[in-house]
Structures are given as C-alpha cells and as structure tokens.
Design a protein around this motif. Structure first.
Motif, PDB file in Angstrom:
ATOM      1  N   UNK A 108      20.420  -3.772   5.172  1.00  0.00           N
ATOM      2  CA  UNK A 108      19.017  -3.427   4.954  1.00  0.00           C
ATOM      3  C   UNK A 108      18.358  -4.424   4.005  1.00  0.00           C
ATOM      4  N   UNK A 109      19.087  -4.848   2.980  1.00  0.00           N
ATOM      5  CA  UNK A 109      18.532  -5.815   2.046  1.00  0.00           C
ATOM      6  C   UNK A 109      18.322  -7.166   2.722  1.00  0.00           C
ATOM      7  N   UNK A 110      19.256  -7.571   3.551  1.00  0.00           N
ATOM      8  CA  UNK A 110      19.106  -8.838   4.268  1.00  0.00           C
ATOM      9  C   UNK A 110      17.877  -8.804   5.171  1.00  0.00           C
ATOM     10  N   UNK A 111      17.686  -7.694   5.893  1.00  0.00           N
ATOM     11  CA  UNK A 111      16.512  -7.570   6.756  1.00  0.00           C
ATOM     12  C   UNK A 111      15.239  -7.608   5.916  1.00  0.00           C
ATOM     13  N   UNK A 112      15.260  -6.945   4.773  1.00  0.00           N
ATOM     14  CA  UNK A 112      14.115  -6.981   3.862  1.00  0.00           C
ATOM     15  C   UNK A 112      13.814  -8.422   3.432  1.00  0.00           C
ATOM     16  N   UNK A 113      14.857  -9.159   3.074  1.00  0.00           N
ATOM     17  CA  UNK A 113      14.668 -10.543   2.637  1.00  0.00           C
ATOM     18  C   UNK A 113      14.080 -11.398   3.758  1.00  0.00           C
ATOM     19  N   UNK A 114      14.608 -11.248   4.969  1.00  0.00           N
ATOM     20  CA  UNK A 114      14.124 -12.043   6.094  1.00  0.00           C
ATOM     21  C   UNK A 114      12.668 -11.729   6.407  1.00  0.00           C
ATOM     22  N   UNK A 115      12.306 -10.467   6.372  1.00  0.00           N
ATOM     23  CA  UNK A 115      10.928 -10.089   6.670  1.00  0.00           C
ATOM     24  C   UNK A 115       9.987 -10.429   5.515  1.00  0.00           C
ATOM     25  N   UNK A 116      10.519 -10.556   4.321  1.00  0.00           N
ATOM     26  CA  UNK A 116       9.706 -11.037   3.209  1.00  0.00           C
ATOM     27  C   UNK A 116       9.439 -12.529   3.357  1.00  0.00           C
ATOM     28  N   UNK A 117      10.464 -13.271   3.724  1.00  0.00           N
ATOM     29  CA  UNK A 117      10.321 -14.718   3.901  1.00  0.00           C
ATOM     30  C   UNK A 117       9.363 -15.044   5.047  1.00  0.00           C
ATOM     31  N   UNK A 118       9.490 -14.303   6.156  1.00  0.00           N
ATOM     32  CA  UNK A 118       8.647 -14.525   7.326  1.00  0.00           C
ATOM     33  C   UNK A 118       8.251 -13.173   7.897  1.00  0.00           C
ATOM     34  N   UNK A 119       7.096 -12.645   7.481  1.00  0.00           N
ATOM     35  CA  UNK A 119       6.742 -11.262   7.822  1.00  0.00           C
ATOM     36  C   UNK A 119       6.714 -10.942   9.306  1.00  0.00           C
ATOM     37  N   UNK A 120       6.412 -11.897  10.165  1.00  0.00           N
ATOM     38  CA  UNK A 120       6.332 -11.614  11.595  1.00  0.00           C
ATOM     39  C   UNK A 120       7.643 -11.893  12.328  1.00  0.00           C
ATOM     40  N   UNK A 121       8.692 -12.163  11.593  1.00  0.00           N
ATOM     41  CA  UNK A 121       9.986 -12.412  12.229  1.00  0.00           C
ATOM     42  C   UNK A 121      10.514 -11.126  12.856  1.00  0.00           C
ATOM     43  N   UNK A 122      11.128 -11.257  14.017  1.00  0.00           N
ATOM     44  CA  UNK A 122      11.800 -10.120  14.640  1.00  0.00           C
ATOM     45  C   UNK A 122      13.297 -10.260  14.357  1.00  0.00           C
ATOM     46  N   UNK A 123      13.887  -9.238  13.790  1.00  0.00           N
ATOM     47  CA  UNK A 123      15.286  -9.277  13.360  1.00  0.00           C
ATOM     48  C   UNK A 123      16.135  -8.498  14.350  1.00  0.00           C
ATOM     49  N   UNK A 124      17.174  -9.153  14.860  1.00  0.00           N
ATOM     50  CA  UNK A 124      18.096  -8.529  15.807  1.00  0.00           C
ATOM     51  C   UNK A 124      19.467  -8.400  15.168  1.00  0.00           C
ATOM     52  N   UNK A 125      20.094  -7.241  15.333  1.00  0.00           N
ATOM     53  CA  UNK A 125      21.428  -6.989  14.782  1.00  0.00           C
ATOM     54  C   UNK A 125      22.380  -6.726  15.943  1.00  0.00           C
ATOM     55  N   UNK A 126      23.469  -7.477  15.986  1.00  0.00           N
ATOM     56  CA  UNK A 126      24.445  -7.360  17.068  1.00  0.00           C
ATOM     57  C   UNK A 126      25.597  -6.457  16.648  1.00  0.00           C
ATOM     58  N   UNK A 127      25.910  -5.473  17.471  1.00  0.00           N
ATOM     59  CA  UNK A 127      27.022  -4.564  17.220  1.00  0.00           C
ATOM     60  C   UNK A 127      27.985  -4.597  18.395  1.00  0.00           C
ATOM     61  N   UNK A 128      29.270  -4.570  18.112  1.00  0.00           N
ATOM     62  CA  UNK A 128      30.273  -4.530  19.176  1.00  0.00           C
ATOM     63  C   UNK A 128      30.398  -3.100  19.684  1.00  0.00           C
ATOM     64  N   UNK A 129      30.400  -2.942  20.991  1.00  0.00           N
ATOM     65  CA  UNK A 129      30.535  -1.620  21.590  1.00  0.00           C
ATOM     66  C   UNK A 129      31.864  -0.993  21.179  1.00  0.00           C
ATOM     67  N   UNK A 130      31.807   0.270  20.781  1.00  0.00           N
ATOM     68  CA  UNK A 130      33.017   0.973  20.384  1.00  0.00           C
ATOM     69  C   UNK A 130      32.684   2.388  19.945  1.00  0.00           C
TER      70      UNK A 130
END
Length: 473
Positions: free
Chosen positions: A7-29
């Motif tokens: 959550x903090x990383x996503x916050x940092x990325x959206x602070x650096x570039x507010x219109x950035x779209x953040x994608x998180x990859x999860x392995x199926x399981x």
C-alpha cells in the motif's frame, strides 16, 4: 514484504505520478482472493491473476510447470471475493498464463476478467521457436538477443500479430454469438453459464454468478499537505532553475515528502534533474514513511527530528540529511526500516541508527548511518555505504557491487557478514582517503558528533575500519 508495504509503494507511485495506473501481479493459488482484496484496498488500479502456464522461456522448468495453479481457479476466487467485499467495481481484473484461443478469452470473461494477457502466442506469431535460450543471448530467431548476427535472422512483422488478433477476435465473436451476447461486457462474471464436465470435482462454488457495477475511474490517494505545498512553492525553481529555500514542520502522517516535487522535476527535466542544492528544504518533526522516495537531482531535504521507514527509497539524486532528536536514553534514533531501498544515485546522511534492510539493492547512492539492523547492504550492486555503529546479522548477503565501510573498534564485524558476502578487509590508502571525505560531508550535513570525533582522532581510528567489496569492484 506485507500488504502495508505494498500500500505504501502504491501511495509513493501515485504521489510521484498522480495519473499513473498501478498493476499488481499475483500468482494463482488458494487464498489469492483475500490477497486481491488487500490489493484493491491498497488503491491499485489493476490486479493480475497469473496462471501456472506460460511465462518466460528463461525460467527453470520447475518454475514453469509447478508455480501456482491454473488461472481459472485463481481468477474465479479473486472475482468472487472482490464482489463479496464490495470492491470489484474499484479495480480492473486481468489474467494471463497460457491463454491461447478465443475460447480462453471468453472463459476468462465469464469468470470475471476485464483484461487478458498474451505472451507466448504473439511471440509464436513473430517467429519464436521456443528453444528456451532467452537468458543466454543466443536466440536463433533473433528475438531475445542483442547479438547483431542473430538479430539479422529476425523475420517477424507487426502485421503478423495484427492478423493473429483479428482471427482471435473472430473466434471470440463466434463464442459470444453462441451465448447470445453482443459484447464481452455482457458476460463479465457470468460463471453460471459454464458447466463443469465432472460435478465430483467441487467446481460448483467457482461457477457462481457474481455481478458488479462496471463504472470505474482513476484511483487517487490523499497526498501529504506538506508534500503538496512543497511542490507548489518550488514550481518556479522547477521551471526556471532558481535557487529556493523552504521550511516546513512535519508529522508522521506526512508521507513521501519531496516525492511529488520529484515527479514534476522528472517530467520537465528527465533524469538530469536540477543542479545540486537548487531546492533546499528544511524540515522539523517526525517525517512519515518514504521521506524523499524517488528523490530527483537538485533537491536537498534536511530534517531535524526522526523519520519512519523507506527514507530515500528509489532515490535518483539529491541529498537527504537527518539530524535526529536525542531520546531519553541518549541514543539518537534516525529512521526506520528499508531505508535507501533500490536507490540509484544521491546521498543520505543520518546521524543516528536505522532499522533492518538498510541499502538493500542500492546501486549508486552514498549513505552514512550510525548503526543498522539485520540485512544491511543486501543485494547491493553499487554505491557507497558507511556504518558507524552496531550492525545486525546477514550483512552484505548477495552483494555483487558497491563498497561498505564499517567502523568496528571491537573487531566483531566479520562475524555479522552473511555467508555469501564478500570478505571484510582493512582499508588501503585510497579507501582511507575516500572514507575521510565521506565522513567530512556527513559531519557537516548531519551535524554528526560521532563522525567529528572520528575525524579528530583519524590517525588512531582509521585502522578500526573494515571495507567489504566484491572482487569485481
């Protein structure tokens, strides 16, 4: 390392570039739905459920064949769990992992996916022969290589991929027509239209209908008031390069201070940033997480107080200096965990101790601290790190570059090194001169009494230092 860190990383990325779209990859399981809920709550824009097929040809066979479960299982669980928690409409759901046909796309849509990832299929259309040499720079068809003679053998063209996806779209249309649907949007989450071939396998719960609202928009974060004020006050400096000096009080709710300004500098000036010390910022109090994350060249953040985790995370230039308040035990506390994580340039000076995972994956920054916890300099590939105090265990694990200087008047530092770390040796003349210059800067920037005492008795202290560096440095 946790959903809070994500959550903090996503916050940092959206602070650096507010219109950035953040994608998180999860392995199926099993249980991936619960994690997907956490990702949605962390303000990600996309969650990708990746299946156990496909993947890079550079992976070991055991990773390709036995990593995770089929994407159908993880996708169905993620979609239904997000719907059950009222979060499905806040995030896009994507899947990949061996998707080959239009039928796969339709099944993915029925199970809840908005988007569908293709890797192997378009590569085959471009001429890939699946010889699994991607990581060896010897691709015989010129795709995964930098060798000019091999690249000359490449015969692929964009038209081949276009033709592939046109055929794929036609197949999707055929399956949609059979279902009586006019578009993919009409079948999203309609898993009830699927029928298991064998009822005894327990797929009934996965094939339940789960509807949701399809209207979605950019997800934003509530950025720090101090960080926003800093970005606004320094706009003239960003535009004209004018030197400016600013000061603000901070508290632990002020996260990623300096990151929004760094984003604006990067947008206008690229990697070069501004000249050193163009924007001089004086802070006082307790800074929240990610102070100076992704810091751009030209910014100097000087804090009197203490800071939380992730100071200087990913910093690409500039200076961060912390002159911490002294607690009741007389020990200056500088900052928290994972400071300087993934930094590529710049300098960090902390007159106090830090927590675990200091300078992990540092590839070019210079840093001085006066004590660090476990895993200091882990996976470090470049830069300079100086530790003027106690160290935890596992120092330098996986370190392949850079230099670590350790002040060790009791001769115990080698016992704190990881088995995979380079050996600790005493300083030569060049090392001593470089370290002396770094300590001089640290004494000034961080008002470090410890550094000043070492400099005042340098002739007696220089032999108390170790240097840790890989043989390749």
């Amino acid at each position: 390392y946790s959903i809070e860190d994500l959550a903090q990383l996503i916050y940092d990325l959206k602070t650096f570039k507010p219109l950035a779209r953040v994608s998180v990859k999860l392995v199926s399981g099993p249980g991936v739905g619960t994690i997907a809920v956490g990702v949605a709550k962390a303000n990600a824009d996309v969650v990708l459920i990746s299946g156990n097929s496909g993947g890079t040809g550079a992976s070991p066979m055991v990773s390709i064949k036995h990593a995770g479960s089929p994407w159908e299982l993880g996708l169905a669980e993620a979609h239904q769990t997000l719907v059950a928690n009222g979060l499905r409409s806040t995030i896009y759901l994507e899947t990949d992992g061996g998707i080959r046909t239009g039928r796969d796309v339709v099944v993915a849509a029925l199970l809840g996916a908005d988007r569908y990832g293709f890797g192997t299929l378009p590569l085959l259309a471009l001429g890939c022969k699946m010889v699994r040499q991607c990581h060896e720079n010897t691709c015989p068809v010129g795709i995964a290589t930098q060798e000019e003679d091999l690249r000359a053998k490449y015969t692929g063209a964009a038209d081949q991929v276009v033709a592939l996806f046109r055929h794929l779209a036609e197949e999707v249309r055929t399956h949609l027509a059979a279902l009586g649907a006019r578009s993919i949007d009409e079948i999203l989450g309609r898993a009830d239209l699927l029928v298991p071939r064998d009822d005894s396998l327990g797929f009934a719960d996965l094939l339940a209908r789960a509807d949701f609202r399809s209207e979605r928009s950019y997800r934003t974060v509530a950025r720090s008031a101090v960080g926003e004020a800093l970005a606004l006050d320094a706009r003239r400096s960003v535009r004209d390069g004018a030197v400016i000096e600013l000061s603000y009080p901070v508290q632990n709710t002020d996260r990623a201070v300096g990151t929004r300004l760094s984003g604006e500098i990067a947008a206008q000036h690229g990697d070069t940033g501004l000249p050193p010390d163009t924007v001089r910022v004086w802070l006082s109090g307790t800074a929240g997480q990610s102070l100076g994350a992704f810091l751009a060249p030209g910014i100097s953040l000087r804090l009197t107080g203490t800071a939380n985790d992730y100071v200087g995370k990913g910093m690409g230039g500039g200076v961060i200096a912390i002159r911490p308040s002294v607690a009741g035990d007389g020990v200056p506390h500088g900052a928290g965990n994972a400071c300087l994580y993934g930094a590529t340039s710049g300098a960090l000076y902390i007159s106090g101790s830090v927590g675990q995972r200091f300078a992990v994956r540092n590839s070019g920054a210079t840093a001085v601290v006066e004590g660090a916890g476990d895993h200091c300099a882990e996976y470090m590939t470049g830069g300079r790190v100086v530790v003027l105090g106690d160290l935890g265990r596992n120092v330098g694990a996986g370190m392949t570059g850079g230099v670590v200087f350790i002040w060790d008047p009791h001769g115990i530092a080698p016992a704190h090194l990881a088995e995979s770390a380079p050996p600790a040796v005493r300083l030569d003349r060049a090392d001593a001169e470089e370290l002396h210059d770094i300590l001089n800067t640290h004494a000034v920037e961080a008002d470090s009494q410890r550094a000043q005492r070492l400099l005042d008795t340098w002739g007696d202290r220089v032999d108390e230092f170790w240097v840790v560096r890989p043989d390749t440095v």
